[in-house]
Write a protein that holds these residues in place. Structure first.
Motif, mmCIF file in Angstrom:
data_model
loop_
_atom_site.group_PDB
_atom_site.id
_atom_site.type_symbol
_atom_site.label_atom_id
_atom_site.label_comp_id
_atom_site.label_asym_id
_atom_site.label_seq_id
_atom_site.Cartn_x
_atom_site.Cartn_y
_atom_site.Cartn_z
ATOM 1 N N GLN A 53 58.751 -61.307 53.683
ATOM 2 C CA GLN A 53 59.858 -60.352 53.862
ATOM 3 C C GLN A 53 61.124 -61.051 54.349
ATOM 4 O OE1 GLN A 53 60.000 -57.201 52.884
ATOM 5 N NE2 GLN A 53 57.921 -57.417 52.105
ATOM 6 N N LYS A 109 61.873 -64.173 53.836
ATOM 7 C CA LYS A 109 62.356 -65.009 52.728
ATOM 8 C C LYS A 109 63.146 -64.166 51.725
ATOM 9 C CE LYS A 109 60.512 -68.923 50.224
ATOM 10 N NZ LYS A 109 59.294 -69.641 49.859
ATOM 11 N N LYS A 110 62.628 -62.965 51.411
ATOM 12 C CA LYS A 110 63.317 -62.069 50.469
ATOM 13 C C LYS A 110 64.692 -61.668 50.998
ATOM 14 C CE LYS A 110 59.299 -59.935 48.276
ATOM 15 N NZ LYS A 110 58.528 -58.686 48.137
ATOM 16 N N ARG A 111 64.772 -61.444 52.303
ATOM 17 C CA ARG A 111 66.033 -61.024 52.916
ATOM 18 C C ARG A 111 66.923 -62.203 53.320
ATOM 19 N NH1 ARG A 111 64.299 -56.233 57.087
ATOM 20 N NH2 ARG A 111 63.479 -54.806 55.540
ATOM 21 N N LYS A 112 66.428 -63.432 53.098
ATOM 22 C CA LYS A 112 67.135 -64.666 53.447
ATOM 23 C C LYS A 112 67.453 -64.732 54.944
ATOM 24 C CE LYS A 112 68.916 -65.183 48.839
ATOM 25 N NZ LYS A 112 70.053 -65.371 47.949
#
Length: 166
Positions: A96, A98-101
């Motif tokens: 999560q 990683k997806k949102r940086k």
């Protein structure tokens, strides 16, 4: 038509007040409820100790003293040689985050005993977003060499800073 009889009013029995017992030695007031039961007979068995039982009791008390001594984890900055990784587990970046940086830093305090065994993990600084769990998992799946002080292995409270960066 005759009227039905009125129900009788039943008053509840008064609850007995607790008995107050005062201890003169330390002036503490305790309450004691009355318990209506027959006292159980006390059975006293003769205690015969053999020499081996006495030795096992001595060994047990000395083992307890050793365990208590091992619970004293020195701070990492007071040891000559800090614990080292024998095997450093992989650090998984939370999906999560990683997806949102999102990036983050977690600080973990870990108690490592004099045999290099991890005994306890505490998160000193949380980053949220799954970073805490990932960092804890990495530390708990790793193995360590013990810390040394005055040439002897010692238990230590180590601090790990784990940085998650994309």
């Amino acid at each position: 038509v005759p009227e039905p009889p009125k129900p009788a009013i039943v008053k509840p029995k008064p609850v007995p007040k607790p008995e107050i017992i005062k201890k003169e030695s330390d002036a503490v007031v305790e309450t004691k409820k009355e318990i209506k039961s027959e006292p159980e007979p006390e059975i006293i068995e003769p205690q015969i100790q053999t020499e081996t039982e006495e030795k096992s009791e001595i060994e047990t008390s000395s083992q307890t003293a050793i365990k208590e001594k091992k619970e004293n984890f020195l701070p990492f900055y007071k040891v000559e040689k800090r614990p080292e990784f024998i095997h450093k587990a992989n650090l998984q970046y939370p999906i999560q985050a990683k997806k949102r940086k999102i990036e983050g830093t977690v600080i973990i305090e870990a108690d490592i005993d004099s045999k290099g065994i991890l005994r306890k993990i505490n998160i000193a600084k949380s980053a949220g977003f799954g970073f805490d769990e990932a960092a804890s998992k990495m530390i708990s799946e790793s193995t360590f060499k013990p810390a040394y002080s005055e040439g002897k292995p010692v238990a230590v409270r180590m601090r790990f800073t784990i940085v998650f960066k994309l």
